[in-house]
Each structure stands twice: as structure tokens, then as C-alpha cells.
Design an enzyme around this catalytic site. Structure first.
Site, short mmCIF file in Angstrom:
data_model
loop_
_atom_site.label_atom_id
_atom_site.label_comp_id
_atom_site.label_asym_id
_atom_site.label_seq_id
_atom_site.Cartn_x
_atom_site.Cartn_y
_atom_site.Cartn_z
N ASP A 1 0.81 -1.21 0.00
CA ASP A 1 0.00 0.00 0.00
C ASP A 1 0.84 1.26 0.00
O ASP A 1 2.02 1.22 0.25
CB ASP A 1 -0.81 0.05 1.30
CG ASP A 1 -2.04 -0.81 1.22
OD1 ASP A 1 -2.51 -1.05 0.12
OD2 ASP A 1 -2.52 -1.22 2.30
N LYS B 1 -3.00 4.15 -3.66
CA LYS B 1 -3.45 5.27 -4.48
C LYS B 1 -2.34 5.73 -5.40
O LYS B 1 -1.18 5.79 -5.02
CB LYS B 1 -3.80 6.44 -3.56
CG LYS B 1 -5.29 6.66 -3.43
CD LYS B 1 -5.56 7.97 -2.70
CE LYS B 1 -6.74 7.79 -1.76
NZ LYS B 1 -6.75 8.60 -0.59
N MET C 1 -7.62 9.00 9.89
CA MET C 1 -8.24 9.49 8.64
C MET C 1 -9.14 10.70 8.83
O MET C 1 -9.96 10.99 7.97
CB MET C 1 -9.08 8.37 7.99
CG MET C 1 -8.28 7.14 7.65
SD MET C 1 -9.29 5.79 7.06
CE MET C 1 -9.92 5.14 8.58
N1 SAH Z 1 -3.69 0.23 9.41
C1 SAH Z 1 -3.16 1.56 9.61
C2 SAH Z 1 -4.22 2.61 9.42
C3 SAH Z 1 -4.75 2.71 8.02
S1 SAH Z 1 -5.97 3.92 7.83
C4 SAH Z 1 -2.52 1.64 10.99
O1 SAH Z 1 -2.69 0.73 11.80
O2 SAH Z 1 -1.83 2.62 11.27
C5 SAH Z 1 -5.04 5.26 7.20
C6 SAH Z 1 -4.86 6.32 8.24
O3 SAH Z 1 -3.84 5.92 9.16
C7 SAH Z 1 -4.38 7.66 7.74
O4 SAH Z 1 -5.44 8.42 7.21
C8 SAH Z 1 -3.81 8.26 8.98
O5 SAH Z 1 -4.83 8.75 9.80
C9 SAH Z 1 -3.20 7.05 9.66
N2 SAH Z 1 -1.77 6.92 9.42
C10 SAH Z 1 -1.11 5.90 8.86
N3 SAH Z 1 0.22 6.10 8.89
C11 SAH Z 1 0.40 7.28 9.50
C12 SAH Z 1 1.54 8.04 9.87
N4 SAH Z 1 2.77 7.62 9.59
N5 SAH Z 1 1.36 9.21 10.51
C13 SAH Z 1 0.12 9.65 10.79
N6 SAH Z 1 -0.99 8.98 10.46
C14 SAH Z 1 -0.86 7.82 9.83
#
Ligand code: SAH
Length: 516
Positions: A32, A54, A169
Site C-alpha cells: 500500500d 493510491k 483518517m
Molecule cells: N492500518 C493503519 C491505518 C490505516 S488507515 C494503521 O494501523 O496505522 C489510514 C490512516 O492511518 C491515515 O489516514 C492516517 O490517519 C493514519 N496513518 C497511517 N500512517 C500514518 C503516519 N505515519 N502518521 C500519521 N498517520 C498515519
């Protein structure tokens, strides 16, 4: 077997050991946008790498299509790693993928990852629970539009259901969400932090209150991906817990101009101090056009009293050539002495399994020369296996001193075009805080890559050089030098860079020098 693996939030060091093991076994990796690219290097070279995130200007791949891809690869009998940002089961649709695999009768395992909802706050100085401050935490999706009134999230319940709220998100919807939470009884002055690209060098944290956060986000222009933390724990950041952002080079973009093969140490040292390192391989290491002179020297190795190494590349190339001839270190004559131009080269000699007899106190050809002449050469000739084009000072001076010197090319450096356009763009837009040069050859290659424009490209950033010779070369091309290492080593250069940004926590560094 299909492994659903959490990649962690971004810092490649936050990937799990089990994740690495799965990657090493992978025939295919399906990944991803939020899974850090750096992790792909754990997969075997020949593994198929399929990006399903994306793409700018293109629709995202529908979940059914991702599921179908996993099923197809699984049916081909492949070991598949489905690499997902953070943790696969936290807003990652990992559960849906697992169900699709069950339906297809394919075996799977789940490898949890460090979720961004915990890691991004931690790197921003916010523990999601803290004794006497917060005893509960809720992970909430901010993806849904609360204004629509059709959402699954029970905002009223959430508002007072946990002391710390962590929103994934949600940055784009914070105005509605914060209104909703206040309406449900959460205090307007509750502290809030938004952490963008948490655990990555480009991490950015914006703090506000529930009342002001939407305006703040707009003002700063903070974009996804970001984690929003709501609750009193956010204030702990101000008590000094924000270790990550306090590192001396945090937020600084620093260019490392080296051969890709060597970028390691400098990049690592800068990274450890918080810098975002942009590696620009100005040169690539190649075999020399003609190995005949080196081969002749190797055949005649017993006649040499000294072997002098002037770079780690030279050491590697020499040892590699021995191996090519079916030889090993036993080919190095017992009586011969070995010299290295500086500590890094000496380390390379030792790592190759050889003893170093001479390293000069100062790391330049001139100093090595003195050390060699002092060291009363044990007679015999001097062998210097090194780059095809290198400074002539050392062999010339040794010859003047009456020694027989053989200088066979062991490798060649050629200009690299990789990443050139991107770097130019970044330099023009002011997106680079410092450019480092670790040798005259890197200056020459930089100038070679950008031609006459090199000087102007560098006028908006700071330039740090490993020593006076490199700095002289830069000035010779009209490049302003802002810092010179006093010890001509990688740690010395790191020190010079640190000096440029000392006390620069607010982003201001020493002013750019205007003179040459
Ligand atoms: N499975 C992922 C979340 C996926 S949903 C997890 O456990 O972290 C996608 C959202 O994750 C983004 O919109 C953001 O809110 C958050 N996210 C993922 N990586 C991030 C990062 N390095 N810093 C801040 N937010 C992050």
C-alpha cells in the site's frame, strides 16, 4: 501461504522481526501507499512487487480487486506478503482480505504491526494513556462525514466513552467532528494534536484545542495522512516527552552526495540525529576499463613492500580482484606493510581481514605521505590500488622521495544520473537545508551533473564539506561553503552539519553566508 503483515507506521525500524522473516520468504509482495518503501528491500530481489495503493490522478484499486490479486497469487502456489500500513487489522481492511482468503480455501497468517494511532503520538511526545491523566483510549475512524447523519460512529458515545480519543483518517473532517464532540459534552479546551507522517523524518505536529483545531489545521494547511489525538495526555508533550522532534537535525532535509554503495554511514548518522536524508548518488562505482595493470601487480605482489589504500572502495576492489584470481589474503606478502589514508579506509582494511600498519593522524594524501616516509619503508615497491582518476599528489611525492610506485586502477567512478531532476526541483524550491560533499570527486560529479547551474542551485541551501581539499574544489566552482569538518571523517562532517543547525529547533539555522 498468504501473510497479512503490518508494516508499522513509517519508521522502517518499527517493522517486526516476524515481518522481516515473511518478507525474506516472499515470492510476491502486495503493498500500500502507507507501507514504507524501504521495507521492500527485505524481499528477495526476484520477488514480484505489486503496488495497490493510491496513484495520483488514478482511482484507487477496489478492495475486491486486491482480494482477487491475493487469491490469484495464492492459487499460483506463491508465498505472498500482503504488506499494509501500521497494523493490518486497525482500519486496514485486513479482516476483509482474510475472509476472502478463507472463502478461496487459501491458508493465511496475520503478523500485527505497530499501529500509527499509538506510534505517531509516541513520536510526537504523547503517551495515549498516562496514570492520573487517562485510563482509557478509543481508536476511531474520522473517515465518515458526521454531517450526513448516516454514520456508524457513535460520536455521542465516543465523546465521553474514553479519556483519550485517537482519530484515524480524520483531518479533513475535524470541523464537524470537533463540533460534534463538544455538543456531546467534551470540553472545548481539551488539548488536541494532529501528527502528520508520524515516525517519519518529515513528521509534523500541530497542537490546538477541540475548539480551535479546525482553524489551526486550515491555517497551517496540514494534509493527510495524520493521526489526531484528543485528550489531556496531549499536554505531556510540552513536558519534554517530544524526544523525536527535539533531535538536533529534526525537520532538516540534507542531501548526501556519494556513490550509492557508500552512502550508508553518513546517511545513517544524519538520520539518527533526525534529518530527512536525500541520497543523491552523484557517482557510481564500476570496474575499471582495463584490469591488466592491477592483474600484473597482483601477479607480482611479492615484490611490494607497501600496499597503500586511499579509499574503502579501493580495498573492496583489490580484495575482489584477488578473489577473481582464486586468491585470498594469503597472497599479501608477509613482510609488506599496509597503510590507509584515514580511519574509514582503515576500518575497511580491517573488515577485509588485514592488519593496518599506518594511518596518518590527519586524513589527507599529504599527511599519509609524511607517515609513509617516516615509517621507513621496508624497501620494495609501493602499490596503490585506487580509482582510475584520483589526485596525483601521493604517488608523485613518493616517487620524488625515490620510491618505485605502482598505481593500477582498481575501480572507476562514473557520473550517475539517478534522481537528478528531483534534486534540482527540490533545490530550486528551497526544499533542501544542506548539501554535503564527502570528497572532491562528489563536488566534481555534482557540477558535472548540473553543469554551470550548479553554483546557483546551491545558492539557496547550505553546503558542508568533509575537509579543506573538498571545500577548495567547491570554491573553485564558485560554490559557497558554509561548513568544513575539522576532522576529515564522516563523524567530523556530521559535526560540521550539526554546527550549522545548532540551536535551530524553531527551524532557523545560522544565516546563509553571502560572500564566497
Ligand atoms: N492500518 C493503519 C491505518 C490505516 S488507515 C494503521 O494501523 O496505522 C489510514 C490512516 O492511518 C491515515 O489516514 C492516517 O490517519 C493514519 N496513518 C497511517 N500512517 C500514518 C503516519 N505515519 N502518521 C500519521 N498517520 C498515519
Amino acid at each position: 501461504m498468504i501473510y497479512l503483515v503490518g508494516s508499522g507506521p513509517g519508521d522502517p525500524g518499527l517493522f517486526t522481526v516476524k515481518g522481516v522473516e515473511c518478507m525474506r520468504a516472499a515470492d510476491a509482495v502486495v503493498y500500500d501507499r502507507l507501507a514504507p518503501e524501504a521495507l521492500l528491500s527485505h524481499a528477495p530481489q526476484g520477488a514480484e512487487k505489486i503496488y495497490v495503493g493510491k496513484k495520483p490522478g488514478a482511482p484507487t484499486m477496489p478492495q475486491e480487486e486486491i482480494n482477487a490479486t491475493l487469491v490469484r497469487l495464492g492459487r499460483e502456489g506463491k508465498t505472498v506478503v500482503r504488506l499494509k500500513g501500521g497494523d493490518p487489522y486497525v482500519f486496514g481492511r485486513g479482516g476483509e482480505e482474510a475472509l476472502a482468503l478463507i472463502e478461496a480455501g487459501l491458508p493465511f497468517e496475520v503478523v500485527p504491526g505497530v499501529t500509527s494511532g499509538i506510534a505517531a503520538p509516541a513520536y510526537a511526545g504523547i503517551p495515549v494513556t498516562h496514570r492520573h491523566v487517562s485510563t482509557s483510549v478509543a481508536f476511531v475512524t474520522g473517515h465518515e462525514d458526521p454531517a450526513k447523519g448516516t454514520e456508524d460512529v457513535d460520536w455521542e458515545g465516543i465523546a465521553n466513552g474514553a479519556e483519550t480519543l485517537v482519530l484515524y483518517m480524520g483531518v479533513g473532517r475535524l470541523r464537524e467532528i470537533s463540533k460534534r464532540l463538544i455538543a456531546a459534552g467534551r470540553a472545548g479546551e481539551t488539548p488536541v494534536a494532529c501528527v502528520r507522517w508520524g515516525t517519519r523524518p518529515e513528521q509534523e505536529t500541530v497542537t490546538a484545542t477541540l475548539e480551535t483545531v479546525a482553524d489551526r489545521i486550515e491555517e497551517v494547511g496540514l494534509k493527510p495522512p495524520a493521526i489526531t489525538v484528543i485528550g489531556d495526555v496531549v499536554s505531556l508533550r510540552e513536558d519534554g516527552l517530544d524526544w523525536y522532534e527535539r533531535r538536533p537535525l529534526f525537520g532538516k532535509r540534507i542531501v548526501v552526495t556519494r556513490a550509492r554503495a557508500q552512502a550508508g554511514e553518513l546517511s545513517r548518522e544524519l538520520d539518527a540525529r533526525g534529518a530527512e536524508v536525500l541520497e543523491f548518488p552523484t557517482i557510481e562505482i564500476k570496474a575499471p576499463e582495463d584490469f591488466a595493470p592491477l592483474d600484473a601487480a597482483i601477479r607480482d605482489l611479492d615484490s611490494f613492500g607497501w600496499i597503500v589504500f586511499t579509499s574503502a572502495n579501493g580495498v573492496a576492489a583489490f580484495v575482489e580482484r584477488l578473489r577473481h584470481h582464486g586468491l585470498d589474503l594469503r597472497a599479501v606478502p608477509r613482510g609488506a606493510k599496509l597503510a590507509a589514508i584515514g580511519p574509514a579506509t582503515a576500518d575497511a582494511v580491517r573488515a577485509a581481514g588485514l592488519r593496518v600498519d599506518v594511518v596518518p593522524g590527519e586524513y589527507r594524501a599529504e599527511a599519509l605521505l609524511e607517515a609513509l616516509l617516516d615509517g621507513s619503508p621496508s624497501g620494495g615497491k609501493v602499490l596503490i590500488p585506487r580509482a582510475k582518476v584520483a589526485r596525483e599528489v601521493l604517488p608523485e611525492k613518493l616517487r620524488e622521495a625515490g620510491l618505485e610506485v605502482v598505481v593500477p586502477p582498481a575501480y572507476e567512478t562514473v557520473p550517475s544520473e539517478e534522481g537528478k531532476d528531483e534534486l534540482r526541483e527540490r533545490l530550486v524550491s528551497g526544499g533542501v537545508d544542506c548539501v554535503t560533499f564527502t570528497a572532491s570527486s562528489t563536488v566534481e560529479s555534482f557540477v558535472g551533473a548540473f553543469g554551470g547551474g550548479a553554483k546557483d542551485l546551491l545558492s539557496n541551501t547550505r553546503v558542508a564539506c568533509i575537509g579543506p581539499i573538498t571545500a577548495e574544489t567547491a570554491r573553485g566552482h564558485g560554490i559557497r561553503v558554509d561548513a568544513e569538518a575539522t576532522e576529515y571523517t564522516i563523524p567530523g562532517l556530521v559535526g560540521a552539519v550539526l554546527g550549522l543547525f545548532a540551536g535551530a529547533r524553531d527551524g532557523t539555522a545560522v544565516p546563509l553566508k553571502k560572500d564566497g
